[in-house]
Motif scaffolding. Structure first.
Motif, PDB file in Angstrom:
ATOM      1  N   SER A 117      52.360  43.071  37.919  1.00 56.65           N
ATOM      2  CA  SER A 117      53.080  41.910  37.404  1.00 56.65           C
ATOM      3  C   SER A 117      52.279  41.154  36.349  1.00 56.65           C
ATOM      4  CB  SER A 117      53.423  40.954  38.555  1.00 56.65           C
ATOM      5  OG  SER A 117      52.256  40.287  39.028  1.00 56.65           O
ATOM      6  N   GLN A 118      51.008  41.558  36.159  1.00 58.77           N
ATOM      7  CA  GLN A 118      50.129  40.810  35.267  1.00 58.77           C
ATOM      8  C   GLN A 118      49.666  41.612  34.047  1.00 58.77           C
ATOM      9  OE1 GLN A 118      48.810  37.514  35.974  1.00 58.77           O
ATOM     10  NE2 GLN A 118      50.378  37.416  37.576  1.00 58.77           N
ATOM     11  N   ILE A 119      49.390  42.911  34.236  1.00 62.40           N
ATOM     12  CA  ILE A 119      48.796  43.714  33.169  1.00 62.40           C
ATOM     13  C   ILE A 119      49.490  45.075  33.095  1.00 62.40           C
ATOM     14  CG2 ILE A 119      46.504  42.631  33.244  1.00 62.40           C
ATOM     15  CD1 ILE A 119      45.558  44.856  35.082  1.00 62.40           C
ATOM     16  N   ALA A 120      49.205  45.795  32.012  1.00 62.87           N
ATOM     17  CA  ALA A 120      49.822  47.105  31.814  1.00 62.87           C
ATOM     18  C   ALA A 120      49.434  48.061  32.942  1.00 62.87           C
ATOM     19  CB  ALA A 120      49.388  47.691  30.470  1.00 62.87           C
ATOM     20  N   ARG A 121      50.347  48.989  33.242  1.00 57.51           N
ATOM     21  CA  ARG A 121      50.144  49.901  34.362  1.00 57.51           C
ATOM     22  C   ARG A 121      48.859  50.714  34.214  1.00 57.51           C
ATOM     23  NH1 ARG A 121      53.115  52.323  38.412  1.00 57.51           N
ATOM     24  NH2 ARG A 121      54.888  50.976  37.913  1.00 57.51           N
ATOM     25  N   PHE A 122      48.527  51.146  32.999  1.00 57.23           N
ATOM     26  CA  PHE A 122      47.361  52.026  32.841  1.00 57.23           C
ATOM     27  C   PHE A 122      46.041  51.274  33.102  1.00 57.23           C
ATOM     28  CE2 PHE A 122      47.625  50.206  28.576  1.00 57.23           C
ATOM     29  CZ  PHE A 122      46.297  50.050  28.202  1.00 57.23           C
ATOM     30  N   LYS A 123      46.079  49.938  33.118  1.00 59.75           N
ATOM     31  CA  LYS A 123      44.862  49.159  33.348  1.00 59.75           C
ATOM     32  C   LYS A 123      44.601  48.883  34.829  1.00 59.75           C
ATOM     33  CE  LYS A 123      45.404  46.658  28.960  1.00 59.75           C
ATOM     34  NZ  LYS A 123      45.574  45.314  28.346  1.00 59.75           N
ATOM     35  N   ARG A 124      45.578  49.120  35.682  1.00 58.21           N
ATOM     36  CA  ARG A 124      45.445  48.728  37.082  1.00 58.21           C
ATOM     37  C   ARG A 124      44.395  49.608  37.784  1.00 58.21           C
ATOM     38  NH1 ARG A 124      48.877  52.846  37.200  1.00 58.21           N
ATOM     39  NH2 ARG A 124      49.303  53.951  39.157  1.00 58.21           N
ATOM     40  N   PRO A 125      43.702  49.063  38.766  1.00 57.27           N
ATOM     41  CA  PRO A 125      42.722  49.860  39.509  1.00 57.27           C
ATOM     42  C   PRO A 125      43.376  51.027  40.240  1.00 57.27           C
ATOM     43  CG  PRO A 125      42.340  47.530  39.859  1.00 57.27           C
ATOM     44  CD  PRO A 125      43.662  47.649  39.160  1.00 57.27           C
ATOM     45  N   LYS A 126      42.679  52.139  40.259  1.00 55.51           N
ATOM     46  CA  LYS A 126      43.132  53.305  41.014  1.00 55.51           C
ATOM     47  C   LYS A 126      42.612  53.280  42.447  1.00 55.51           C
ATOM     48  CE  LYS A 126      45.092  55.321  37.418  1.00 55.51           C
ATOM     49  NZ  LYS A 126      44.713  54.367  36.352  1.00 55.51           N
ATOM     50  N   ALA A 127      41.640  52.400  42.706  1.00 53.15           N
ATOM     51  CA  ALA A 127      41.083  52.275  44.055  1.00 53.15           C
ATOM     52  C   ALA A 127      40.493  50.887  44.223  1.00 53.15           C
ATOM     53  CB  ALA A 127      40.009  53.335  44.299  1.00 53.15           C
ATOM     54  N   TYR A 128      40.510  50.416  45.481  1.00 53.08           N
ATOM     55  CA  TYR A 128      39.939  49.113  45.820  1.00 53.08           C
ATOM     56  C   TYR A 128      38.915  49.308  46.940  1.00 53.08           C
ATOM     57  CZ  TYR A 128      43.980  47.133  43.361  1.00 53.08           C
ATOM     58  OH  TYR A 128      44.921  46.805  42.417  1.00 53.08           O
ATOM     59  N   PHE A 129      37.815  48.566  46.846  1.00 53.87           N
ATOM     60  CA  PHE A 129      36.783  48.615  47.873  1.00 53.87           C
ATOM     61  C   PHE A 129      36.447  47.190  48.290  1.00 53.87           C
ATOM     62  CE2 PHE A 129      36.199  52.325  45.146  1.00 53.87           C
ATOM     63  CZ  PHE A 129      36.225  53.351  46.078  1.00 53.87           C
ATOM     64  N   ALA A 130      36.512  46.926  49.581  1.00 55.10           N
ATOM     65  CA  ALA A 130      36.201  45.595  50.095  1.00 55.10           C
ATOM     66  C   ALA A 130      34.696  45.464  50.335  1.00 55.10           C
ATOM     67  CB  ALA A 130      36.957  45.327  51.388  1.00 55.10           C
ATOM     68  N   LEU A 131      34.118  44.338  49.901  1.00 58.01           N
ATOM     69  CA  LEU A 131      32.715  44.019  50.142  1.00 58.01           C
ATOM     70  C   LEU A 131      32.618  42.606  50.690  1.00 58.01           C
ATOM     71  CD1 LEU A 131      30.956  45.304  46.874  1.00 58.01           C
ATOM     72  CD2 LEU A 131      31.026  46.442  49.086  1.00 58.01           C
ATOM     73  N   GLN A 132      31.600  42.367  51.494  1.00 57.47           N
ATOM     74  CA  GLN A 132      31.363  41.001  51.970  1.00 57.47           C
ATOM     75  C   GLN A 132      30.829  40.118  50.858  1.00 57.47           C
ATOM     76  OE1 GLN A 132      28.854  41.264  55.457  1.00 57.47           O
ATOM     77  NE2 GLN A 132      30.633  41.435  56.805  1.00 57.47           N
ATOM     78  N   GLU A 133      30.065  40.714  49.945  1.00 56.33           N
ATOM     79  CA  GLU A 133      29.573  39.988  48.782  1.00 56.33           C
ATOM     80  C   GLU A 133      29.253  40.982  47.678  1.00 56.33           C
ATOM     81  OE1 GLU A 133      26.102  37.871  49.931  1.00 56.33           O
ATOM     82  OE2 GLU A 133      24.904  39.656  50.298  1.00 56.33           O
ATOM     83  N   LEU A 134      29.294  40.519  46.439  1.00 56.54           N
ATOM     84  CA  LEU A 134      28.955  41.354  45.302  1.00 56.54           C
ATOM     85  C   LEU A 134      27.451  41.287  45.055  1.00 56.54           C
ATOM     86  CD1 LEU A 134      31.824  40.345  42.822  1.00 56.54           C
ATOM     87  CD2 LEU A 134      31.692  42.415  44.213  1.00 56.54           C
ATOM     88  N   PRO A 135      26.839  42.403  44.681  1.00 58.72           N
ATOM     89  CA  PRO A 135      25.405  42.365  44.379  1.00 58.72           C
ATOM     90  C   PRO A 135      25.151  41.562  43.105  1.00 58.72           C
ATOM     91  CG  PRO A 135      26.329  44.504  43.790  1.00 58.72           C
ATOM     92  CD  PRO A 135      27.415  43.754  44.501  1.00 58.72           C
ATOM     93  N   LYS A 136      24.178  40.642  43.153  1.00 61.06           N
ATOM     94  CA  LYS A 136      23.904  39.772  42.012  1.00 61.06           C
ATOM     95  C   LYS A 136      22.404  39.642  41.809  1.00 61.06           C
ATOM     96  CE  LYS A 136      28.070  37.137  43.040  1.00 61.06           C
ATOM     97  NZ  LYS A 136      28.578  35.962  43.781  1.00 61.06           N
ATOM     98  N   ASN A 137      22.028  39.334  40.577  1.00 57.62           N
ATOM     99  CA  ASN A 137      20.625  39.057  40.316  1.00 57.62           C
ATOM    100  C   ASN A 137      20.343  37.574  40.522  1.00 57.62           C
ATOM    101  OD1 ASN A 137      21.539  37.702  38.030  1.00 57.62           O
ATOM    102  ND2 ASN A 137      20.774  39.211  36.571  1.00 57.62           N
ATOM    103  N   ASN A 138      19.116  37.160  40.233  1.00 56.26           N
ATOM    104  CA  ASN A 138      18.690  35.788  40.479  1.00 56.26           C
ATOM    105  C   ASN A 138      19.443  34.778  39.629  1.00 56.26           C
ATOM    106  OD1 ASN A 138      16.981  33.952  41.806  1.00 56.26           O
ATOM    107  ND2 ASN A 138      15.608  33.840  40.062  1.00 56.26           N
ATOM    108  N   TYR A 139      20.120  35.265  38.595  1.00 57.81           N
ATOM    109  CA  TYR A 139      20.818  34.383  37.666  1.00 57.81           C
ATOM    110  C   TYR A 139      22.296  34.301  37.968  1.00 57.81           C
ATOM    111  CZ  TYR A 139      20.733  32.001  33.129  1.00 57.81           C
ATOM    112  OH  TYR A 139      20.779  31.069  32.134  1.00 57.81           O
ATOM    113  N   GLY A 140      22.718  35.002  39.035  1.00 55.82           N
ATOM    114  CA  GLY A 140      24.111  34.964  39.432  1.00 55.82           C
ATOM    115  C   GLY A 140      24.976  36.014  38.780  1.00 55.82           C
ATOM    116  N   LYS A 141      24.389  36.882  37.971  1.00 56.87           N
ATOM    117  CA  LYS A 141      25.168  37.936  37.325  1.00 56.87           C
ATOM    118  C   LYS A 141      25.450  39.066  38.314  1.00 56.87           C
ATOM    119  CE  LYS A 141      23.492  37.363  32.574  1.00 56.87           C
ATOM    120  NZ  LYS A 141      22.799  38.026  31.433  1.00 56.87           N
TER     121      LYS A 141
END
Length: 501
Positions: free
Chosen positions: A466-490
């Motif tokens: 409903s938001q973006i073109a079909r070819f851009k949609r993810p083909k898979a989803y993975f659930a994480l408790q948190e995203l890996p980040k460096n000391n700067y929050g990236k």
């Protein structure tokens, strides 16, 4: 000109002004700050360290960081601030590569570092450091604009970190640009150091010294949302730097407590993608307190800025597009969008963001090959993709290495991330490419579900369609408790790609 002279000058006329605080406790006024920096410079000189030498700072945020900056600069040497979250062996590599003569450390970090380096270490929490700051003072050394002030080591996500040569003139230009493009600084203000002082938060220290503002390091030593709210109310007005992920966390906590950030003057955010939904939510809750900057270690804090008015404006017909941008070129640089060869592209066309001006590094430390690959005819090739609109607003797409090419078509992960973040069950998300025999790469999404929700792939699929073109949609989803980040929050997309592998 030596940046340390800004401390000398403010101490001469406003020595009684409060300068450095650990939480609510004042440790120095400006006269004491200046005297301690002079003493530290003298003690370092007595150890044989002189102009042009490098002194590392491997510390968590603390008042001694400021003494280290100005004492080392006063001597005519350069600082090598090291990310406090690095492993001791990674820090040891930086010490060796920089040719550091000595390192100032906090006890927690110095203990492990001592086992893997021969560089002398001095704890800033011990009697030895206090005695150094009380040593016979020396006059601050003269330095040229192009002399090394700060050796900044990149995150090293694609290999060994590289040392970025940051001169006195580069920091001075970034400081002037802060006043011109980001915010005014009053002697009544306080700068609050939650984000790492080894990075952009530290780059902004000199201009706050020059203006005679207060400097507060949190008693906790880091980012604590409740501590920030209390400090702002009791010691404001506060200015500070936050990574976008910190803004998101702070907004969530403040809303849960019903606190509107009283005492906060300005939050400068940058260092990673700020998603439209997140900044809209933050401004809606806190009001017009936000300024965005875009910079890199190679052009610290000084590529573009989105003003407080632009961040808060909801009346302009294109306010949403502007809010999704990283603003206009800062006053001390030029920005160009270039093709693969660096030739300028027309307005509105996506290409590599290029920048030139005084804040751009002259090169990497002892790495002429990397310097030649990054600097082209005076332009810094940022590796970031984006476009300029007709009003000069710069909108980023992604790092060139993060662009996903699927079926011969470029897909920008940030666009997919923006779409997913508008779903109420998505707290955080990061999109990367996964190798595909059929398409070259597939789009996949790593999702941190909102509290008390679970990952519903079908719902996210329908939302994306409903938001973006079909070819851009993810083909898979993975659930994480948190995203890996460096000391700067990236977000560390390299770590997400390792998970896929």
């Amino acid at each position: 000109m030596n940046l340390a002279l800004w401390l000398e000058r403010i101490a001469q006329i406003s020595g009684e002004r409060p300068a450095i605080f650990r939480g609510a406790v004042q440790e120095y006024n400006y006269a004491g700050f200046y005297r301690a920096a002079q003493g530290l410079a003298g003690a370092l000189a007595a150890r044989g360290i002189g102009p042009g030498d490098r002194v590392a700072l491997f510390m968590k945020n603390c008042p001694e960081y400021l003494l280290g900056f100005f004492g080392v600069w006063g001597l005519g040497a350069a600082v090598v601030p090291i990310n406090a979250k690095l492993h001791a062996r990674e820090a040891a590599y930086i010490l060796e590569n920089a040719g550091a003569s000595l390192a100032l450390v906090t006890d927690d970090l110095g203990a492990e570092l001592q086992a893997v380096t021969n560089v002398p270490l001095i704890s800033v929490e011990g009697q030895a450091f206090s005695q150094m700051c009380a040593a016979d003072p020396i006059a601050f050394a003269p330095r040229g604009d192009d002399d090394l002030a700060w050796l900044f080591y990149t995150s090293g996500t694609t290999g060994r970190p590289k040392g970025v040569y940051i001169s006195h003139a580069m920091i001075r230009a970034a400081s002037m640009s802060y006043l011109l493009d980001c915010d005014e600084v009053s002697p009544d203000d306080a700068v609050y150091y939650m984000a790492p002082m080894s990075h952009g938060a530290g780059i902004y220290a000199p201009i706050h010294v020059a203006k005679g503002a207060r400097h507060i390091t949190p008693a906790s030593g880091g980012f604590d949302e409740v501590e920030l709210l209390e400090t702002a109310q009791n010691q404001g007005p506060l200015q500070m730097f936050m990574a976008p992920t910190m803004v998101r966390r702070f907004t969530d906590i403040a809303k849960s407590l019903g606190r509107r950030g009283e005492g906060i003057k300005t939050i400068v955010y940058g260092g990673g993608p700020m998603y439209l939904a997140d900044i809209e939510d933050a401004v809606s809750w806190f009001g017009p307190r936000f300024v965005q900057i875009y910079g890199q270690g190679e052009c610290p804090m000084a590529i573009s800025a989105l003003s407080r008015d632009d961040v808060a404006d909801r009346t302009h017909p294109r306010w949403r597009e502007r809010l999704a941008s990283v603003g206009r070129a800062q006053s001390v640089v030029e920005i160009r969008i270039g093709d693969e060869g660096g030739a300028p592209l027309p307005t509105g066309e996506v290409g590599e963001i290029m920048v030139r001006g005084v804040p751009v590094m002259p090169g990497y430390w002892n790495n002429p090959e990397a310097s030649a690959n990054t600097l082209k005819d005076g332009w810094l090739m940022t590796g970031d993709m984006g476009f300029l609109d007709e009003d000069g607003y710069l909108t980023m797409r992604d790092r060139s290495k993060d662009v996903i090419i699927s079926g011969g078509t470029n897909i920008y992960p940030r666009e997919v991330e923006e779409a997913l973040l508008t779903h109420p069950d998505v707290q955080e998300v990061s999109v990367v490419g996964r190798p595909s025999e059929d398409w070259g790469e597939d789009v996949v999404a790593f999702v941190v579900p909102a509290p008390d929700t679970t990952l519903d792939e079908a719902a996210l699929e329908a939302h994306c369609l409903s938001q973006i073109a079909r070819f851009k949609r993810p083909k898979a989803y993975f659930a994480l408790q948190e995203l890996p980040k460096n000391n700067y929050g990236k977000v560390l997309k390299t770590e997400l790609r390792k998970l896929l592998a």
